[in-house]
Structure formats: C-alpha cells, structure tokens
Design an enzyme around this catalytic site. Structure first.
Site, PDB file in Angstrom:
ATOM      1  N   VAL A 228      -9.256   9.214   7.670  1.00 49.22           N
ATOM      2  CA  VAL A 228     -10.696   9.449   7.635  1.00 49.22           C
ATOM      3  C   VAL A 228     -11.462   8.228   8.156  1.00 49.22           C
ATOM      4  CG1 VAL A 228     -12.633  10.058   6.119  1.00 49.22           C
ATOM      5  CG2 VAL A 228     -10.367  11.007   5.674  1.00 49.22           C
TER       6      VAL A 228
ATOM      7  N   TYR B 208       0.838  -1.207   0.000  1.00 50.88           N
ATOM      8  CA  TYR B 208       0.000   0.000   0.000  1.00 50.88           C
ATOM      9  C   TYR B 208       0.872   1.256   0.000  1.00 50.88           C
ATOM     10  CZ  TYR B 208      -3.193   3.683   1.388  1.00 50.88           C
ATOM     11  OH  TYR B 208      -3.900   4.846   1.432  1.00 50.88           O
TER      12      TYR B 208
ATOM     13  N   THR C  29     -13.594   5.722   7.683  1.00 44.31           N
ATOM     14  CA  THR C  29     -14.222   4.982   6.581  1.00 44.31           C
ATOM     15  C   THR C  29     -14.028   3.490   6.817  1.00 44.31           C
ATOM     16  OG1 THR C  29     -12.194   4.929   5.271  1.00 44.31           O
ATOM     17  CG2 THR C  29     -13.672   6.810   4.901  1.00 44.31           C
TER      18      THR C  29
END
Length: 159
Positions: A109, A74, A111
């Site tokens: 964030v 990532y 999420t």
C-alpha cells in the site's frame, strides 16, 4: 490479543494484520529447518511461540544465523504473528462465544511505511482486512488471507 479477549462479545472478529513478508517459505525455505518444523506443528502453544521468539532474539545478539535469516526482524515478526493467529484460531474454536481470529496481508500500500512505493491506495489496502472483519458466522478461524482470498501461508499459494 490476550488482554482484549475477555472483552470480546459473542460472534466477535479479530483481524491481525500480517504480511506476505511473513510467509513461512520465505522465512524458512528449507523444510527441514527445526524452527520451521516447530512453527507448523499443530501442537505449538503460545508459550512455545514465545520460546521461538526468545531463541531468535538470542541468535541475533550472538550474530548466529544458522537457523534464522539475517536481517529479518520485520518478516520474522509477521511470520510469528501468523503462527500466533493459527494458535489462537485453534484455541478460540473451543470458545462458546464463536469468536473468529484471522490474519491478512493488506497488500503493498502507498503509505509512509512503503515510502509511497506501493501501488495500492489506502482504500484498496483496507479491502482484505475489512473482509476478514466481516466474515460470516461459521467461517474458518486461524487462517491467512491475501487479496480477499484464503491463502496457504505454509506453502505460499492460494487454496
């Protein structure tokens, strides 16, 4: 990005969503790392970036982490995305259509991706990407932004 460029109108804006996980110093803490040197080389092309990507894939297949960090898919993808933004910024600075391309980190964030651990709301996370999309004509291109501020991706600090 390449497929969409012919469709871009004059004064268009491209915002690539990167991450602080892709900061160069976090992916390559050693400034003498040969991959890091290639990534920051101002002559790096898209082809050169794809070569680095291919080298990473081959290193992972061989379980060889001599120049790449282990378990970094990532963060490395975001590192390459930011490098791609810089390459495209150089390329588009020569384009008469005045298209800006920049990237940003929206922040941590709340999420599904963050398992709802991020302190920012979705609206708060949208602030920097929207700012990048609305930058005025003549703004810098090929840059990284964090918390609505220009951020030095190579040295991990605000300008």
């Amino acid at each position: 990005t390449q497929s969409l460029l012919p469709c871009m109108k004059s004064n268009g804006r491209i915002c690539q969503v990167s991450s602080m996980a892709g900061i160069l110093t976090q992916n390559f803490p050693d400034a003498s790392n040969p991959i890091r040197k290639r990534i920051v080389d101002p002559s790096l092309s898209e082809e050169g970036l794809m070569e680095i990507y291919t080298e990473y894939i081959e290193a992972v297949k061989k379980n060889d982490y001599s120049i790449f960090k282990k378990d970094s898919a990532y963060s490395f993808s975001k590192c390459l995305l930011t490098a791609h933004t810089q390459i495209m910024g150089r390329k588009l600075s020569q384009d008469e259509r005045n298209i800006l391309i920049n990237c940003c980190c929206p922040g941590y964030v709340d999420t599904d991706m963050s398992s709802h651990k991020g302190p920012l709301t979705i609206d708060e996370g949208a602030v920097t990407p929207v700012m990048v999309c609305l930058m005025p004509q003549g703004s810098k291109t090929g840059q990284f932004y964090r918390n609505s501020k220009h951020y030095d991706w190579e040295h991990n600090q605000y300008y």
